[in-house]
Scaffold this active site. Structure first.
Site, mmCIF file in Angstrom:
data_model
loop_
_atom_site.group_PDB
_atom_site.id
_atom_site.type_symbol
_atom_site.label_atom_id
_atom_site.label_comp_id
_atom_site.label_asym_id
_atom_site.label_seq_id
_atom_site.Cartn_x
_atom_site.Cartn_y
_atom_site.Cartn_z
ATOM 1 N N GLU A 124 0.754 -1.222 -0.007
ATOM 2 C CA GLU A 124 -0.034 -0.044 0.082
ATOM 3 C C GLU A 124 0.919 1.314 -0.005
ATOM 4 O OE1 GLU A 124 -2.859 0.587 3.296
ATOM 5 O OE2 GLU A 124 -3.901 1.904 2.260
ATOM 6 N N ALA A 265 1.565 0.373 10.670
ATOM 7 C CA ALA A 265 1.365 -1.131 10.571
ATOM 8 C C ALA A 265 0.534 -1.334 9.342
ATOM 9 C CB ALA A 265 0.739 -1.728 11.781
ATOM 10 N N MET A 266 0.498 -2.497 8.813
ATOM 11 C CA MET A 266 -0.210 -2.731 7.431
ATOM 12 C C MET A 266 -1.026 -4.061 7.428
ATOM 13 S SD MET A 266 -0.895 -1.581 4.577
ATOM 14 C CE MET A 266 -2.112 -2.351 3.641
ATOM 15 N N ASN A 268 -2.345 -6.191 5.620
ATOM 16 C CA ASN A 268 -2.234 -7.205 4.707
ATOM 17 C C ASN A 268 -3.302 -8.544 5.014
ATOM 18 O OD1 ASN A 268 0.089 -5.697 3.264
ATOM 19 N ND2 ASN A 268 0.926 -6.636 5.286
ATOM 20 N N HIS A 300 -6.716 -1.720 15.214
ATOM 21 C CA HIS A 300 -6.747 -0.940 14.115
ATOM 22 C C HIS A 300 -6.633 -1.930 12.734
ATOM 23 C CE1 HIS A 300 -6.643 2.610 11.343
ATOM 24 N NE2 HIS A 300 -5.783 1.731 10.598
ATOM 25 N N GLU A 301 -5.641 -2.740 12.666
ATOM 26 C CA GLU A 301 -5.146 -3.701 11.627
ATOM 27 C C GLU A 301 -6.328 -4.675 11.874
ATOM 28 O OE1 GLU A 301 -3.443 -1.875 9.595
ATOM 29 O OE2 GLU A 301 -2.472 -0.594 11.257
ATOM 30 N N HIS A 304 -9.388 -3.720 10.088
ATOM 31 C CA HIS A 304 -9.351 -3.593 8.879
ATOM 32 C C HIS A 304 -9.764 -4.830 8.057
ATOM 33 C CE1 HIS A 304 -7.956 0.306 7.548
ATOM 34 N NE2 HIS A 304 -6.567 0.306 8.096
ATOM 35 N N GLU A 323 -10.104 4.007 6.048
ATOM 36 C CA GLU A 323 -9.165 4.551 7.167
ATOM 37 C C GLU A 323 -10.144 5.327 8.078
ATOM 38 O OE1 GLU A 323 -6.525 3.398 7.784
ATOM 39 O OE2 GLU A 323 -5.732 2.499 5.947
HETATM 40 N N1 TRP Z 1 -3.125 0.888 5.561
HETATM 41 C C1 TRP Z 1 -2.067 1.191 6.810
HETATM 42 C C2 TRP Z 1 -2.894 1.431 8.193
HETATM 43 O O1 TRP Z 1 -3.734 2.034 8.182
HETATM 44 C C3 TRP Z 1 -1.094 2.364 6.690
HETATM 45 C C4 TRP Z 1 -0.263 2.366 5.408
HETATM 46 C C5 TRP Z 1 -0.727 2.942 4.256
HETATM 47 C C6 TRP Z 1 1.273 2.251 5.564
HETATM 48 N N2 TRP Z 1 0.609 2.990 3.364
HETATM 49 C C7 TRP Z 1 1.428 2.541 4.154
HETATM 50 C C8 TRP Z 1 1.702 1.424 6.302
HETATM 51 C C9 TRP Z 1 2.841 2.240 4.082
HETATM 52 C C10 TRP Z 1 2.971 1.071 6.060
HETATM 53 C C11 TRP Z 1 3.616 1.389 4.855
HETATM 54 O O2 TRP Z 1 -2.691 0.903 9.223
HETATM 55 ZN ZN ZN Z 2 -5.716 1.911 8.567
#
Ligand code: TRP
Ligand code: ZN
Length: 860
Positions: A124, A265-266, A268, A300-301, A304, A323
């Site tokens: 992302e 954090a992300m 996935n 949060h993650e 998602h 978000e």
């Molecule tokens: N989607 C992630 C979240 O809301 C955040 C995110 C967007 C992100 N771009 C990113 C995390 C690039 C790491 C690197 O938690």
């Molecule tokens: Zn998020």
């Protein structure tokens, strides 16, 4: 980004459906530090007749392409800086593409990168195009099967999304691990991690009785620091079931902590990747705030998975769809886990500092932006946190059950789809049989509304009339504004502080009257809980503010009244900086009372005793009077200590310590005690007490409080503390980040010596965003005195760092530059220095899109 390639922004208005769908893909990664081979076999289906196939791709080494098994020749396709174009393709076909990439050279940390001997992806928003050629947009949903081939003695864990379906030892000694994710997903949710970890395993039984295996991966030796995050994950899973009836959907949920990471954090699918800062914690090395952040980001993650993954965004302009909604959900989770009041206070602080500043500056954008050059620049407090406020307003307007119905309708209607913010609002409308057309303006209109409230009391008829108006100012690129739908949650307090009446009023016009009957006396009108992201202006007398602060039932309103009081006082001081600044006795008495008898919520008591910070105050001025704000704050603190010394001492003793525990009660107690300490440090002979506090501390919160208090009071003692601290924690990078941040916020000019010295510290690395942010992010955002020096030295320092970082990691560079963009808000000298730095940066060769977009907007 090469200097001659075109910089073209994209517009929401230009959205078109994807020309090709890719229902399925089989991916193979042969991992190697400098030459990883990625082979993709995809099924494509044309949606628009006769169009060429255009795939995104950046910094890729194309090895081969075949359509339906037949290899293409170079004349069959066209390769540009960021696209692969095949003019003629069948209506349905298989496409096989092999590319080679260099994870070891990837310091931008987007796509696949190798750091600390861990292979890790971040896709992302548009990182997938750095892994392979693909339509890198969130509305192309694909079922992935992923094979990872690597030397398993080097990288014992080979992870990807979904369920592991096979492991095979290959003839050459390497291992191939295969994963299948049954849920179609956009490529931004793809993830791969390969490395050596300690794995914490646990399990969770869902409400429908399925067992989910939970795995948390941390660096070898860090196992003990992962248990809190694991427990938080289980709380989040249970909470989403209880509150929203949402259950996890795969058999395994994995979280990996890595130290090299651009953001928090992300999410996935099935394989969250976390910045280690938001996973690792134990009682001696983590602060109360760290524990809070971990629980909230883990939540949060996880949240998602429904709001973002099962239902995702059609295009990146819709980012707030996932978000804003997910921040709202994590805020509600945190509020249920501990003090709802404190959570609200913290969220509002963020809106009033960073978000209001963004809305007032050159990067102002609606929560659904209309034009974007670099998507990474739009992961903002506006999209995230104002976005969450917009969701919160929906809940306020529709009521919790109504909001709940709307969310259920949205998720059911759009499960498996990529949709828009409009779709979300439509679901809210349909589930509640209501019309939200005016409310939709919150998605398209940037800027912070100002709301003015005037009251007229009629004693004869016992009626209260409120005259409420909303004003809007032009924002960057958006001169015209319309009246918004603004919910205001109000309490009418009688003169003894009782809640006489409660009302939810909804403004929809520029000016409106609201009449309330049976109001027994002229009430104090109190705004509850910041029910809309606006600046509310009311004329209060000191006695009214103190009545609210002392007596209101709403904790948030009590804190807010104190904020208003301090803001008014500082404003008077900025108008007459030479005049003596006298604190009224009535105020001192109220504060003394809180110190003598803290409220049951000690964290709230601490907040009531805390002055607004520089950023909060700065945001209240069009032209920021830096020196007057700083001197005002100093004078107030000195007076508070002088007049409340004995009460501060008593309260400090009253809130004595017990062995560390992360609990709501203990967190509040520490907050109050450390607040007292920070004041007491300002009296002449505070050394002994600070030393005692530092040496008795068994936790990071108290230790850092002693250090910060000593540093802010300008005591040489800080050097002794710092040396001791560095010696004790030299093996823990995350703790050393706190040390970097602390020294970077030294308000004395020696800070520049420290910055230079620390940037060559053995633990410092320009390639690690955590280190750079700890040092220079803290300097530019938590050291107003030195950063905003009138001689421009602070700006110079930041600009040099930004220039350097742009060649290493543009995303981090573009975040760091933010405080420089607001040059218009400062007086001549500072403004000139900021401008000079921006102009110099603008001339740099090979400026990233990230920086280019922000700098050009600021210089416009
Ligand atoms: N989607 C992630 C979240 O809301 C955040 C995110 C967007 C992100 N771009 C990113 C995390 C690039 C790491 C690197 O938690
Ligand atoms: Zn998020």
């Amino acid at each position: 980004m090469s200097s001659n390639s075109a910089r073209s922004s994209r517009r929401l208005a230009d959205y078109r459906q994807p020309d090709f769908l890719i229902p399925e893909m089989d991916l193979t990664f042969e991992l190697a530090a400098e030459a990883t081979r990625v082979t993709a076999l995809m099924q494509l289906r044309q949606q628009t007749e006769g169009v060429p196939l255009v795939l995104d791709g950046q910094q890729l080494n194309l090895q081969s392409i075949a359509i339906n098994g037949a290899e293409l020749n170079p004349e069959d396709y066209q390769l540009t800086d960021d696209q692969l174009i095949i003019a003629k393709v069948p209506a349905t076909f298989t496409l096989q593409i092999t590319t080679e990439i260099n994870p070891a050279a990837n310091t931008a940390l987007e796509g696949l990168y190798l750091a600390n001997n861990v292979f890790c992806t971040q896709c992302e928003a548009e990182g997938f195009r750095r892994i392979m050629f693909y339509p890198d947009r969130p509305d192309v949903l694909t079922v992935y099967t992923t094979h990872i081939i690597a030397d398993q003695s080097q990288h014992p864990y080979l992870l990807s999304n979904g369920n592991q379906i096979a492991t095979e030892k290959l003839a050459d000694g390497r291992t191939r691990v295969s994963w299948h994710d049954p849920f179609a997903k956009p490529c931004y949710l793809f993830a791969l991690v390969a490395g050596n970890f300690d794995c914490i395993s646990d399990s969770f039984r869902t409400q429908s009785g399925r067992d989910v295996s939970l795995q948390l991966f941390v660096d070898p030796g860090q196992r003990d620091k992962g248990h809190f995050a694991m427990a938080a994950l289980k709380r989040a899973m249970r909470w989403d079931e209880t509150r929203y009836k949402l259950e996890y959907d795969l058999d395994v949920y994995m979280v990996v902590a890595v130290d090299f990471f651009n953001m928090g954090a992300m999410e996935n699918k099935g394989l969250n990747v976390f910045n280690s800062k938001y996973v690792l914690a134990d009682d001696s090395s983590a602060t109360d705030k760290d524990y809070f952040n971990i629980e909230s980001i883990i939540g949060h993650e996880y949240f998602h998975n429904w709001t973002g993954n099962r239902v995702t965004c059609r295009d990146w302009f819709q980012l707030s769809l996932k978000e804003g909604l997910t921040v709202f959900r994590d805020q509600e989770f945190s509020a249920d886990m501990a003090s709802a009041t404190l959570n609200r206070i913290d969220a509002v602080k963020l809106i009033r500092t960073a978000q209001f500043a963004e809305d007032a500056g050159p990067m102002a954008h609606p929560i659904r932006p209309e034009q974007v050059l670099e998507m990474n620049n739009f992961y903002t407090v506006t999209v995230y946190d104002k976005g969450a406020e917009v969701i919160r307003m929906l809940q306020t307007l529709l009521g919790k059950p109504g909001f709940q119905r709307g969310l259920a309708c949205y998720l059911q209607r759009h499960d498996g789809q990529a949709v828009t913010c409009d779709d979300f609002v439509s679901a809210m409308e349909d589930a509640n049989d209501t019309d939200l057309s005016q409310f939709r303006l919150w998605y398209s209109q940037a800027g912070t509304p100002a709301v003015t409230l005037r009251q007229h009391y009629d004693a004869e008829h016992t009626t209260l009339q409120l005259e409420v108006s909303q004003q809007h100012v032009a924002t960057a690129g958006q001169p015209e504004k319309q009246a918004l739908l603004i919910p205001l949650q109000l309490q009418l307090l009688s003169s003894d502080g009782r809640v006489d009446q409660q009302h939810l009023i909804t403004l929809s016009k520029p000016t409106e009257q609201f009449t309330f009957t049976d109001v027994q006396s002229d009430p104090v009108v109190v705004w509850e809980n910041f029910s809309a992201p606006v600046k509310l202006q009311q004329d209060y007398q000191l006695s009214q503010l103190l009545l609210i602060a002392e007596k209101a039932s709403n904790g948030f309103a009590r804190w807010d009244a104190m904020q208003v009081f301090w803001s008014n006082l500082i404003r008077e001081h900025t108008l007459q900086p030479e005049a003596p600044l006298e604190l009224p006795d009535a105020l001192i008495n109220v504060m003394r009372h809180w110190l003598q008898q803290p409220l049951p919520d000690k964290a709230l008591t601490a907040e009531l005793l805390t002055l607004p910070d520089f950023d909060t105050l700065a945001e209240q001025y069009l032209h920021i009077p830096v020196d007057a704000i700083l001197s005002g704050l100093t004078k107030i603190k000195q007076q508070l200590v002088a007049r409340l010394e004995q009460d501060l001492v008593n309260c400090y003793q009253l809130t004595g310590t017990t062995p560390y525990q992360y609990s709501e009660e203990a967190v509040g107690r520490r907050a109050l005690r450390n607040r007292c300490l920070s004041y007491l440090a300002l009296k002449p002979d505070s050394t002994e007490q600070l030393e005692q506090h530092y040496h008795q501390s068994d936790n990071m919160t108290d230790t850092l409080a002693a250090m910060a208090a000593a540093q802010d009071a300008g005591l040489p003692l800080i050097d002794t503390f710092a040396a001791d601290f560095a010696n004790k924690w030299q093996d823990n990078v995350l703790v050393m980040d706190k040390y970097f941040s602390l020294l970077a916020s030294n308000p004395e000019s020696e800070v520049f010596t420290s910055l230079t010295k620390l940037s060559t510290h053995p633990l410092f690395s320009w390639k690690n965003p955590n280190r750079v942010r700890a040092l220079f992010g803290a300097f530019s955002m938590r050291n107003p005195k030195q950063f905003h020096r009138a001689d421009g030295r602070g700006y110079r320092c930041l600009a040099e760092v930004v220039a350097k970082m742009d060649t290493i990691n543009p995303q981090v560079a573009a975040r760091l530059i933010t405080p420089l963009l607001a040059w218009q808000r400062f007086n001549d000298q500072r403004r000139d220095h900021m401008l000079a730095e921006l102009k110099l940066l603008a001339t740099k060769a090979n400026l990233s899109n990230d920086l280019y977009e922000k700098i050009t907007k600021s210089l416009l």
